[in-house]
Design a protein around this motif. Sequence first.
Motif, PDB file in Angstrom:
ATOM      1  N   TRP A   1       3.570   5.691  -5.605  1.00 14.72           N
ATOM      2  CA  TRP A   1       3.473   5.756  -7.074  1.00 14.72           C
ATOM      3  C   TRP A   1       2.345   6.690  -7.506  1.00 14.72           C
ATOM      4  O   TRP A   1       2.513   7.494  -8.420  1.00 14.72           O
ATOM      5  N   THR A   2       1.174   6.590  -6.826  1.00 20.21           N
ATOM      6  CA  THR A   2       0.054   7.462  -7.215  1.00 20.21           C
ATOM      7  C   THR A   2       0.364   8.928  -6.953  1.00 20.21           C
ATOM      8  O   THR A   2      -0.132   9.805  -7.655  1.00 20.21           O
ATOM      9  N   GLN A   3       1.200   9.200  -5.948  1.00 20.18           N
ATOM     10  CA  GLN A   3       1.536  10.588  -5.638  1.00 20.18           C
ATOM     11  C   GLN A   3       2.669  11.133  -6.497  1.00 20.18           C
ATOM     12  O   GLN A   3       2.720  12.322  -6.775  1.00 20.18           O
TER      13      GLN A   3
ATOM     14  N   ILE B   1       9.312   3.153 -10.604  1.00 21.19           N
ATOM     15  CA  ILE B   1      10.014   2.253  -9.674  1.00 21.19           C
ATOM     16  C   ILE B   1       9.096   1.916  -8.498  1.00 21.19           C
ATOM     17  O   ILE B   1       9.053   0.776  -8.038  1.00 21.19           O
ATOM     18  N   ALA B   2       8.351   2.905  -8.012  1.00 19.51           N
ATOM     19  CA  ALA B   2       7.413   2.659  -6.916  1.00 19.51           C
ATOM     20  C   ALA B   2       6.322   1.692  -7.355  1.00 19.51           C
ATOM     21  O   ALA B   2       5.909   0.818  -6.583  1.00 19.51           O
ATOM     22  N   LEU B   3       5.838   1.825  -8.587  1.00 17.97           N
ATOM     23  CA  LEU B   3       4.818   0.897  -9.108  1.00 17.97           C
ATOM     24  C   LEU B   3       5.352  -0.520  -9.169  1.00 17.97           C
ATOM     25  O   LEU B   3       4.705  -1.466  -8.718  1.00 17.97           O
ATOM     26  N   LYS B   4       6.552  -0.684  -9.720  1.00 16.77           N
ATOM     27  CA  LYS B   4       7.156  -2.021  -9.836  1.00 16.77           C
ATOM     28  C   LYS B   4       7.449  -2.617  -8.463  1.00 16.77           C
ATOM     29  O   LYS B   4       7.206  -3.796  -8.222  1.00 16.77           O
ATOM     30  N   THR B   5       7.938  -1.782  -7.537  1.00 17.66           N
ATOM     31  CA  THR B   5       8.228  -2.257  -6.173  1.00 17.66           C
ATOM     32  C   THR B   5       6.943  -2.680  -5.464  1.00 17.66           C
ATOM     33  O   THR B   5       6.899  -3.730  -4.807  1.00 17.66           O
ATOM     34  N   GLY B   6       5.881  -1.892  -5.616  1.00 10.39           N
ATOM     35  CA  GLY B   6       4.585  -2.246  -5.021  1.00 10.39           C
ATOM     36  C   GLY B   6       4.047  -3.544  -5.578  1.00 10.39           C
ATOM     37  O   GLY B   6       3.517  -4.376  -4.841  1.00 10.39           O
ATOM     38  N   ALA B   7       4.203  -3.742  -6.902  1.00  4.51           N
ATOM     39  CA  ALA B   7       3.750  -4.991  -7.524  1.00  4.51           C
ATOM     40  C   ALA B   7       4.551  -6.183  -6.992  1.00  4.51           C
ATOM     41  O   ALA B   7       3.990  -7.249  -6.708  1.00  4.51           O
TER      42      ALA B   7
ATOM     43  N   VAL C   1       0.831  -1.211   0.000  1.00  2.41           N
ATOM     44  CA  VAL C   1       0.000   0.000   0.000  1.00  2.41           C
ATOM     45  C   VAL C   1       0.861   1.255   0.000  1.00  2.41           C
ATOM     46  O   VAL C   1       0.600   2.206  -0.751  1.00  2.41           O
ATOM     47  N   VAL C   2       1.913   1.279   0.832  1.00  2.00           N
ATOM     48  CA  VAL C   2       2.770   2.462   0.912  1.00  2.00           C
ATOM     49  C   VAL C   2       3.469   2.727  -0.418  1.00  2.00           C
ATOM     50  O   VAL C   2       3.508   3.866  -0.900  1.00  2.00           O
ATOM     51  N   THR C   3       4.018   1.686  -1.030  1.00  4.36           N
ATOM     52  CA  THR C   3       4.730   1.909  -2.305  1.00  4.36           C
ATOM     53  C   THR C   3       3.760   2.268  -3.430  1.00  4.36           C
ATOM     54  O   THR C   3       4.077   3.111  -4.267  1.00  4.36           O
TER      55      THR C   3
END
Length: 194
Positions: free
Chosen positions: A27-29, A34-40, A21-23
């Motif tokens: 990404w949304t902010q 990189i944040a999207l890939k890390t969250g996935a 959720v945090v990553t």
Amino acid sequence: MTTYLFEQPWIIGAIGTCLTVVTLYGWTQSGNSIALKTGAVFGVVTILLLAINLWVVTDSERLRVWLADTASELQNNRWEQVQKRVSPQPSVRVANISDRIKNVKFSIAQVTKIHGMDFDYSGDMPTAFIRMNAFVEAESGGLSGKAPRWVGLTLEKRGQDWLILDLEDRDPQHEFVNSDSGANSLGQMLQNGR
């Protein structure tokens, strides 16, 4: 670490969900890929770890079910089933209790708290020592009583079955005071019921 991985899925789920959720929020902010890939990755790893947790059943988890089943058999006075859970070479204490238990009529038998399970896999037969509190209400020889007790069980694994090798019975506070307190009143109740 294996305890967290195999026996406590809520910890893995909570940490994995928070990281995901945090990553993804980052990404949304920021729009940073990189944040999207890390969250996935966090999401996929969390799902895989939870699947592994549900797939693997540890000896500790098996013994928790074993204890609940044994308490149920004892409460329902199914002596033949309880006897099948005793080692062919039990300690003298267990042999004496096994001989006298048929004279006791249980109305309540339950495990109230498991304090710990220690395993030893070094010998030919794995062994486990379980420290727990239990509560029984029973009648023997015309006398009835309630007995909250601390119980230490030594089990051995023969094939796929865990069998009772030895049993310690002490005052319910034994785990907290860690002393020799009033040993074996359950054994005394069983002896009196001859």
